[in-house]
Design a protein around this motif. Structure first.
Motif, PDB file in Angstrom:
ATOM      1  N   LEU A   6       0.873  -1.167   0.000  1.00 58.85           N
ATOM      2  CA  LEU A   6       0.000   0.000   0.000  1.00 58.85           C
ATOM      3  C   LEU A   6       0.909   1.215   0.000  1.00 58.85           C
ATOM      4  O   LEU A   6       1.648   1.437   0.968  1.00 58.85           O
ATOM      5  N   ILE A   7       0.866   2.013  -1.073  1.00 61.13           N
ATOM      6  CA  ILE A   7       1.782   3.150  -1.191  1.00 61.13           C
ATOM      7  C   ILE A   7       0.997   4.458  -1.341  1.00 61.13           C
ATOM      8  O   ILE A   7       0.200   4.623  -2.259  1.00 61.13           O
ATOM      9  N   ASP A   8       1.235   5.383  -0.413  1.00 62.20           N
ATOM     10  CA  ASP A   8       0.755   6.755  -0.539  1.00 62.20           C
ATOM     11  C   ASP A   8       1.979   7.577  -0.937  1.00 62.20           C
ATOM     12  O   ASP A   8       2.838   7.877  -0.109  1.00 62.20           O
ATOM     13  N   PRO A   9       2.105   7.928  -2.231  1.00 61.87           N
ATOM     14  CA  PRO A   9       3.380   8.460  -2.719  1.00 61.87           C
ATOM     15  C   PRO A   9       3.663   9.901  -2.299  1.00 61.87           C
ATOM     16  O   PRO A   9       2.777  10.743  -2.287  1.00 61.87           O
ATOM     17  N   VAL A  10       4.933  10.155  -1.983  1.00 64.34           N
ATOM     18  CA  VAL A  10       5.396  11.534  -1.791  1.00 64.34           C
ATOM     19  C   VAL A  10       5.306  12.258  -3.123  1.00 64.34           C
ATOM     20  O   VAL A  10       4.819  13.381  -3.215  1.00 64.34           O
ATOM     21  N   ASP A  11       5.789  11.596  -4.161  1.00 65.28           N
ATOM     22  CA  ASP A  11       5.813  12.148  -5.512  1.00 65.28           C
ATOM     23  C   ASP A  11       5.291  11.061  -6.448  1.00 65.28           C
ATOM     24  O   ASP A  11       5.903  10.004  -6.599  1.00 65.28           O
ATOM     25  N   ALA A  12       4.125  11.332  -7.041  1.00 63.71           N
ATOM     26  CA  ALA A  12       3.445  10.310  -7.842  1.00 63.71           C
ATOM     27  C   ALA A  12       4.278   9.837  -9.024  1.00 63.71           C
ATOM     28  O   ALA A  12       4.234   8.650  -9.383  1.00 63.71           O
TER      29      ALA A  12
END
Length: 368
Positions: A108-114
């Motif tokens: 599960l990744i909530d990206p800093v920079d998409a």
């Protein structure tokens, strides 16, 4: 937006997320008597990568909620392996490498920079690890996505600002303080807000807030006040509550009184308290529980090779991947009029909101 209707909308979304086919993550048994879903999943490892700790929600709400839901869907057998990138895209890419090395079953990744995360997403996929974009739409070959309806969030903010301005809407300029340019959600919030505000207000100054940092918003707002004139700004579109805090600090430092209406998002405790005190006009309350439940349910399903068709409610395109199965949850406009919603929903207690500093303001609006 009516508070009761808002809670109903959130409840519908939560029901849609959790009322899912039990063949994916439930506790029923297969026709031959073998346990399905959560029992069969065993001790799976879910890698959870969150982007930063400037915004209170991630470690106060998202992380514990996801841990709780993974435990529920795996009957206590699943493990969440957690890392926070603290707004460092390179660090997050390294965290993905570490998760791959530790052989997590799903990410599960909530990206800093998409954009910057796309290569790491591909590495995970090449290693046979499904990837779910959480809260922000990551680029690369993601398998699923869960978030809030971000354009709608911007529309909710824009409509609330127009309501607050009323017949003063043309009396002067507004300032638009958007989110981080590396966050795809910020672009969608901005798009939704512009959809509502364009042609109805005069945007005197507009900024993107680097890294969502309140201090950057404060610096930008000080510049806007200097350029547009003290007391001339009639309203401020703020993309979230942290940014709103920086904006309000700049307004107060400049001696602006009364404060113009300022929007927000995330229903952070400090934002809710500013609403109670009258410093911030509104925030967008997003019920994190259904978002976290959807993420956990999809993660367990994908980790065990099950389908997620019964979970999704949308299909979304990213810049690199078309037709991403998604769950999008609606947001709620929270003002003084319905601020008690966050107490009724168990997000905060009255004691947490109504500290000594805010006690009189709480009593004035009947929050006790």
């Amino acid at each position: 937006m009516n508070a009761h209707l808002s809670r109903a909308a959130v409840a519908v979304a939560a029901t849609a997320v959790t009322a899912v086919s039990l063949t994916a993550c439930g506790s029923t048994e297969d026709a031959d008597g073998r346990p399905g879903g959560s029992v069969k999943s065993g001790a799976i490892k879910v890698g959870l990568l969150l982007p930063e700790n400037q915004t209170a929600r991630y470690e106060k709400f998202d992380k514990p909620l996801i841990e709780k839901e993974v435990a529920k869907f795996t009957r206590g057998k699943g493990q969440v392996v957690y890392a926070n990138a603290k707004q460092d895209a390179a660090a997050q890419n390294a965290q993905v490498d570490a998760m791959i090395a530790s052989k997590v079953n799903v990410l599960l990744i909530d990206p800093v920079d998409a954009k910057a995360i796309a290569g790491a997403v591909k590495k995970a996929k090449d290693a046979g690890i499904p990837v779910i974009a959480y809260d922000r739409l990551a680029e690369g070959p993601i398998d699923a996505y869960t978030s809030f309806d971000n354009e709608d969030v911007g529309k909710v903010q824009g409509k609330a600002l127009l309501e607050a301005l009323g017949d003063k809407v043309k009396d002067g300029p507004i300032v638009m303080m958007n989110g981080s340019p590396t966050d795809p959600n910020a672009k969608q919030f901005k798009s939704g807000a512009h959809f509502v505000l364009d042609g109805k207000v005069n945007v005197g100054k507009e900024y993107d807030t680097k890294e969502w940092k309140p201090e950057n918003a404060q610096t930008n707002m000080a510049g806007a006040i200097y350029t547009l004139g003290k007391g001339k700004i009639v309203g401020v579109y703020s993309a979230n509550d942290g940014v709103a805090g920086g904006i309000i600090s700049a307004l107060k430092s400049a001696g602006v009184t009364p404060l113009p209406p300022v929007t927000g998002q995330d229903a952070e405790l400090a934002g809710v308290q500013r609403i109670v005190a009258g410093d911030q006009y509104m925030t967008v309350y997003k019920a994190y529980a259904p978002e976290a439940a959807a993420a956990a349910e999809m993660a367990v399903a994908l980790a065990t090779g099950e389908k997620i068709d019964g979970i999704i409610n949308q299909v979304v395109d990213s810049p690199t991947t078309k037709g991403v199965p998604s769950v999008l949850v609606p947001g709620v406009a929270l003002t003084k009029a319905n601020v008690k919603t966050v107490v009724d929903d168990g997000v905060y207690t009255v004691a947490e909101i109504c500290t000594d500093k805010f006690k009189a303001a709480c009593e004035e609006i009947g929050l006790k």
